[in-house]
Write an enzyme that holds these catalytic residues in place. Structure first.
Site, PDB file in Angstrom:
ATOM      1  N   ALA A  33     -10.404   4.234  -6.552  1.00 34.77           N
ATOM      2  CA  ALA A  33     -10.756   3.389  -7.689  1.00 34.77           C
ATOM      3  C   ALA A  33     -11.983   2.550  -7.367  1.00 34.77           C
ATOM      4  O   ALA A  33     -12.117   2.033  -6.249  1.00 34.77           O
ATOM      5  CB  ALA A  33      -9.583   2.494  -8.062  1.00 34.77           C
ATOM      6  N   GLY A  92      -8.556  -3.363  -1.803  1.00 40.55           N
ATOM      7  CA  GLY A  92      -7.514  -4.340  -1.546  1.00 40.55           C
ATOM      8  C   GLY A  92      -7.058  -4.326  -0.095  1.00 40.55           C
ATOM      9  O   GLY A  92      -7.262  -3.346   0.631  1.00 40.55           O
ATOM     10  N   LEU A  93      -6.407  -5.400   0.313  1.00 40.90           N
ATOM     11  CA  LEU A  93      -5.900  -5.515   1.680  1.00 40.90           C
ATOM     12  C   LEU A  93      -4.503  -4.927   1.826  1.00 40.90           C
ATOM     13  O   LEU A  93      -4.073  -4.618   2.934  1.00 40.90           O
ATOM     14  CB  LEU A  93      -5.879  -6.982   2.110  1.00 40.90           C
ATOM     15  CG  LEU A  93      -7.233  -7.698   2.152  1.00 40.90           C
ATOM     16  CD1 LEU A  93      -7.032  -9.163   2.522  1.00 40.90           C
ATOM     17  CD2 LEU A  93      -8.179  -7.017   3.126  1.00 40.90           C
ATOM     18  N   ASP A 115       2.382  -4.615 -16.520  1.00 48.26           N
ATOM     19  CA  ASP A 115       3.616  -3.954 -16.102  1.00 48.26           C
ATOM     20  C   ASP A 115       3.266  -2.739 -15.247  1.00 48.26           C
ATOM     21  O   ASP A 115       2.173  -2.178 -15.336  1.00 48.26           O
ATOM     22  CB  ASP A 115       4.418  -3.525 -17.329  1.00 48.26           C
ATOM     23  CG  ASP A 115       5.852  -3.157 -16.986  1.00 48.26           C
ATOM     24  OD1 ASP A 115       6.305  -3.505 -15.879  1.00 48.26           O
ATOM     25  OD2 ASP A 115       6.525  -2.530 -17.819  1.00 48.26           O
TER      26      ASP A 115
END
Length: 591
Positions: free
Chosen positions: A322, A327-328, A378
């Site tokens: 993406a 992210g981590l 969600d």
């Protein structure tokens, strides 16, 4: 699968046990939904919230019960192929007159997948496709009621629609509410059309309950025109009922069913009938989303995955990493032609993340159980999802091998992902801001702050509030979607930074004050959020108080007193109390 039905009494007994397990599940589901009407009438708002949270666990509890029964009574692990084939045929026979066949098929799959090895998941033993039609299933009471304004006039018809819901609490002024409804409709359509011979108003039999509001969902039909509507009914400050607004734009009704909102409580004998009706007024909503919003999350997942597999058959692009800042905790990939992102928990987290895999999974479950107030995306959670290996870009496979090797396997021509979250794809807020003009920056920053405020009043602290952890939806709404640091507001300790003992300590690399694991210093937000001048200007204009511990402490105090904030899934200017307020003010002055 050519075995004939009726040859295997063991299969027949197991099929009966399976349907009994499902029927128990759906009976409890409906009982919870029916109680929503009583809670609404009694203004027991916490009971509504608790019901939605508890209902999330119902399905898995009943599946586990059924699995235990099959092991204890039928030694399920030792069943031969013939029995498994007969079992599905026997089960189909039971479903021919069932009111919820699609849900019962999914329940069957869930139970079998806990017993069978996954190499059997796509064969004839399971329902890879629906076997029993959900068309024209009869229901009592019917899925919807029809009203004919030609017979008794439009005003009387509207009154009867509302009164037929039989709420055991009086309206403050139903005549005024009907005036407001008719005026809003008239302003929306421009002029009253002549009534055609087929003129009717169709209304779903059960109200849709969420938080403090009951919604009447329906559509008017006149000639070849259809006019969908959602009428919101709430309690006024005196505890009497009143119509709060009527939503008439299909896209506004669609927002009501956004997956960033809490699920509805709706009593349905034939859920497929409700989904069919809802799709007639929201044709762009996927059936999977509607089942999910009706509280039938497992069915939503089943239909989503079938849609995904069908899309893969009719497309040829590849899954890719993406775009955006990595992210981590999560490895995120996407299929450009499909509007979702796929998230896998990494094997090793970034150095600043002091948590484990179980904690991350617990946070994602928490999001399904709380009121998302339109500000939390969600997620759909899958285990052992099989996707075609040929559709994975080599760079993505390398990333999976490097960052999440324990979370996937390659079997033949499939990638088996052991645990996976799927969310709607949004534009990351940091990317949106990079390409925005000044007006768009101000709008997005105001939305960002509003999202944080609304989450806080709903007892949710996002934790990591970096811009990259928020997204912009297709409707321009800012939503949070990174949950590994999410916490309840009441668990946090919001503090002001104490004065430095010596001035030179303010310039030191390390802080002069201690901080516990749940301590938060809102003054620090500015350091990592407000580096860009345009962003800083807009934030300080609209949300300066978010940098003060007092804001957060005041919200905590309100939550601890039991106050439940009002959250409206529509603009407050559409509320009847606000729509014509200027006219009311002039009339009051003239009087």
């Amino acid at each position: 699968m050519d075995a004939s039905v009726g040859e295997n009494p063991v299969a027949q007994s197991i099929a009966q046990a399976m349907i009994e397990g499902f029927n128990k599940h759906y009976r409890i589901f409906r009982e919870t939904s029916r109680r929503a009407k009583e809670s609404f009438e009694a203004a027991e708002w916490q009971a509504q919230i608790d019901a939605v949270r508890e209902r999330v666990q119902f399905y898995d509890e009943r599946v586990d019960e059924a699995v235990r029964r099959l092991h204890e009574e039928f030694d399920a692990d030792s069943l031969d192929d013939s029995t498994w084939q007969q079992l599905k045929l026997q089960y189909i026979g039971i479903l021919m007159r069932h009111k919820q066949p699609e849900l019962a098929e999914t329940f069957f799959n869930s139970v079998c997948c806990k017993i069978l090895h996954r190499t059997y998941f796509n064969n004839d033993y399971l329902f890879a496709r629906p076997a029993v039609s959900t068309e024209y299933i009869e229901s009592y009471p019917p899925v919807y009621s029809s009203y004919y304004p030609q017979d008794e006039g439009l005003r009387t018809t509207v009154r009867r629609i509302i009164e037929d819901f039989d709420w055991q609490r009086p309206f403050a002024n139903l005549d005024r509410d009907i005036d407001n409804i008719l005026r809003a409709v008239h302003e929306h359509i421009g002029a009253w059309p002549d009534m055609e011979v087929n003129c009717q108003i169709q209304v779903l039999y059960s109200a849709f309950y969420r938080n403090k509001t009951a919604y009447i969902i329906g559509k008017a039909i006149n000639g070849y025109q259809e006019y969908p509507f959602a009428l919101a009914v709430r309690h006024n400050p005196a505890g009497r009922l009143e119509a709060d607004t009527i939503l008439l734009d299909p896209w506004r009704i669609s927002v009501l069913f956004s997956l960033s909102r809490a699920y509805f409580l709706v009593d349905m004998e034939v859920p497929s009938g409700y989904v069919h009706f809802l799709r007639s007024i929201m044709p762009n909503k996927h059936r999977s989303e509607l089942y999910t919003m009706l509280g039938l999350g497992k069915q939503g997942k089943t239909m989503f995955f079938r849609d995904l597999i069908a899309h893969l058959r009719h497309s040829n692009d590849q899954f890719i990493i993406a775009p955006g800042i990595r992210g981590l905790v999560m490895l995120v990939f996407t299929l450009p032609s499909y509007p979702y992102v796929f998230k896998i928990i990494k094997d090793v987290f970034g150095a600043s993340k002091n948590m484990d895999r179980a904690t991350v999974k617990r946070k994602y479950l928490m999001v399904k159980q709380v009121d998302r107030v339109g500000r939390l995306a969600d997620t759909l959670e899958f285990s052992y999802a099989a996707l075609p290996l040929s559709r994975f870009h080599p760079e993505l496979l390398d990333e999976l091998r490097a960052l999440a090797p324990s979370s996937f396997e390659i079997e033949g021509d499939s990638v088996i992902i052991k645990h996976l979250y799927i969310e709607r794809r949004m534009t990351p807020l940091n990317i949106y801001l990079e390409h925005a003009d000044d007006d768009q920056v101000e709008y997005a920053v105001r939305e960002y702050g509003n999202a944080i405020r609304e989450l806080a009043t709903a007892n949710i602290f996002p934790g990591d509030m970096l811009w990259k952890n928020f997204g912009v939806t297709r409707y321009g709404r800012v939503v949070f979607y990174d949950y590994d640091e999410i916490e309840f507001m009441t668990a946090m300790n919001f503090r002001r930074i104490p004065p430095a003992p010596y001035p030179e300590m303010e310039m030191a690399a390390e802080p002069w004050y201690s901080a516990g694991p749940m301590d938060v210093f809102p003054e620090e937000f500015a350091t990592f959020l407000l580096g860009a001048p345009r962003v800083r200007k807009a934030f300080l204009k609209h949300h300066r108080d978010l940098l003060d511990a007092k804001f957060w402490q005041d919200v905590q105090a309100s939550i601890r007193k039991g106050y439940l904030e009002d959250f409206f899934p529509y603009p407050t200017e559409l509320r009847f109390c606000n729509m014509w307020s200027n006219e009311r003010g002039r009339a009051h002055q003239a009087a």
